[in-house]
Scaffold this active site. Sequence first.
Site: not given
Length: 364
Positions: A95, A130, A214
């Site tokens: 992301q 990440s 999320e």
Amino acid sequence: MNDSTRPSCSIRIGSANQTAGWIGLGWAEGGYGNRTATLTQQVAWAEEYARSAAPPRSGHIGENLLAPTLLAHGSAEQKARFLPAVAAGEELWCQGYSEPGAGSDLAGVRTAAVREPDGYRVTGQKIWTSLAHEADWCFVLARTEPGSRRHHGLSFLLVPMDQPGRVEVRPIRQMTGTSDFNEVFFDGAHARAEHVVGGEGNGWRVAMSLLGFERGVSTLAQQIGFAEELGRVVRDAVATGAADDPLVRARLVRQWAELRVMRWNALRTLGGPAAEPGAPSVAKLRWAGWHQRLGELAVLVRGAGASVGPADWSAAAPYELDAAQHLFLFSRADTVYGGSDQVQRTIIAERVLGLPREPKGVES
């Protein structure tokens, strides 16, 4: 908005799991996934996977963030190109949101994407990305309108990571001794014109929609992991005698009660409107603070023993940590990544409570 961070023990889910059909549950109706599954069945699968203590899946970002976004905003061609590869475990994603100098201010991105005849040339830097060191693709929020400010002029681009000399990934070492997230440098990286999700200039709307995904099924699975961690802390408290302290007992009971409330709230909102104002921010505030306090309790109940590692810490990094030490150190980031507490409170104040917006300079 700092990007989602996962523990370092991830596994690449390959073609064997495509045959089993456990990736992309519920996508089969569109022909993009493996199995049909109701929302209840998806919850049951996610919770049982977490309860089995299986390692976190490295395809989390593609399966749980990108895929719902493509299903909501992607073109038929984009869905057909990318969703089957995610469902097969063949392509991993990262992301590209956060940037140096912008912190959790997602609208402050400066990465630029210049339109060319064959697509876009992307130049800029992302940080706290990440699993970028494992990713095949990155969804990048970039500024495609020169001179635009804040949330105007942004686009949501799908950028391949395998571009030597144009995409560089530099791991960032954490307090835990591991490097789960990275700096990513784009130096004229190429993105195809048909790989803009939602159309040029609509990146802010698409990016906000993604953040809303999320919560939901993955949140309930996360809470199973939290319950396992809480159980270990309670067992440590009993073993060390810390549970005899009434203040410690009160803190343990509070952790248990708050975790139950988070579960009930997740169940209450599951399947509700994705655009419900403030719901993702409330959930993020609750679980991030809860998990951080659990990390503090994990070392508190261990006493002086919490400062002693399971192996010789004089050895070269990465040094070894036990479960309680890793929980304490890793959870310090919980109130920062995925959007800091300060940003979540601002969202709630402005979008839910209707309080005056904080001045952010003149917008174009």
